[in-house]
Motif scaffolding. Sequence first.
Motif, short mmCIF file in Angstrom:
data_model
loop_
_atom_site.label_atom_id
_atom_site.label_comp_id
_atom_site.label_asym_id
_atom_site.label_seq_id
_atom_site.Cartn_x
_atom_site.Cartn_y
_atom_site.Cartn_z
N THR A 134 0.85 -1.14 0.07
CA THR A 134 0.01 0.07 -0.04
C THR A 134 0.85 1.30 -0.10
O THR A 134 0.69 2.21 -0.76
CB THR A 134 -0.97 -0.01 1.38
OG1 THR A 134 -1.96 -1.19 1.11
CG2 THR A 134 -1.89 1.39 1.48
N GLU B 274 -6.45 -0.01 2.23
CA GLU B 274 -5.27 -0.64 1.28
C GLU B 274 -5.51 -0.31 0.02
O GLU B 274 -6.67 -0.12 -0.66
CB GLU B 274 -5.17 -2.16 1.69
CG GLU B 274 -6.61 -2.91 1.15
CD GLU B 274 -6.38 -4.43 1.63
OE1 GLU B 274 -5.31 -4.89 1.37
OE2 GLU B 274 -7.27 -4.98 1.84
N VAL B 275 -4.43 -0.42 -0.90
CA VAL B 275 -4.46 0.03 -2.06
C VAL B 275 -3.59 -1.04 -3.00
O VAL B 275 -2.59 -1.28 -2.67
CB VAL B 275 -3.69 1.35 -2.41
CG1 VAL B 275 -3.95 1.67 -4.15
CG2 VAL B 275 -4.54 2.53 -1.62
N THR C 183 -3.47 -4.49 -3.03
CA THR C 183 -2.65 -5.44 -2.48
C THR C 183 -3.23 -6.63 -3.13
O THR C 183 -4.38 -6.68 -3.57
CB THR C 183 -2.95 -5.43 -1.11
OG1 THR C 183 -4.20 -5.64 -0.71
CG2 THR C 183 -2.62 -3.88 -0.65
#
Length: 293
Positions: free
Chosen positions: A60, A224-225, A227
Amino acid sequence: MSNAVVETNIPGFPLKRGKVRDVYDLGEALIIVATDRISAFDYILPTPIPGKGKILTAMTNFWLDRLEEDYTHHRISCNLADMPPAFRERADILEGRTMLVRKTKVIPFECVVRGYLAGSGWKDYLATGAVCGHELPERMQESEQLPEPLFTPATKPESGHDINVSLEQMAETIDPELVEVLQAVSLSIYDDCAEYARERGIIIADTKLEWGLSDDGELVLIDEVLTPDSSRFWPADAYQVGMSPPSFDKQFVRDWLANSGWDKNSPPPPLPDEIVQKSAAKYQEALERLTRG
């Protein structure tokens, strides 16, 4: 798993425990701790994946660094020195998996972008010839790249499966102009990051992004980004149309559970050591591929 962090308990701060993350309320900010818990089929599994939370946090952070010139995000710091003493004192478990973030008004939709025909999208296509209402060409195959990426938002219930909704349904809950902006920025992030990942041997088949609004109405990328927990990652060198490719995400664990005899309506079985080790290795490989120079 003695070296796995299953949960945290930091005294003095309100705590909300999600499937994977422990979120502490500091008043004007939050602290998010990514544990090593893993969930599948709406259950938290009894067996953690050691180191998973650190990998998710590192990934992230990597994407936020890459995106921050063009998009506002909620990260303030990942340095424990910037956090209250109670957190600094637990560096043994919190280091590398903890993020201090801005509070936002969370937009109550998952902003899902699909670039390939997989998962629930494939099932939807087989049944209707469309994905979440988006009509597609006939005779497409499983895992085939879509003519163009699709924005397919979903609701975020406290428990149970996400529920796909149309843009029109989304606009009944939030400002229609905001719906258009969310669609545009989510598709733009997917396009940019999917191209970057493909150059490093990873196909991002789909992903879900989350957004919030600051007090002054600014759109903020949160949670979260990109993942392996929020996306479907495939190795490009093993990708074939017409089959479900091997993956770097928790589909590996889902597949084992699906073949284990578990009925998905009772507490899930523990994961064998082999599955735990292979899963941890897959998460680590995805991180290394994406962050290499």
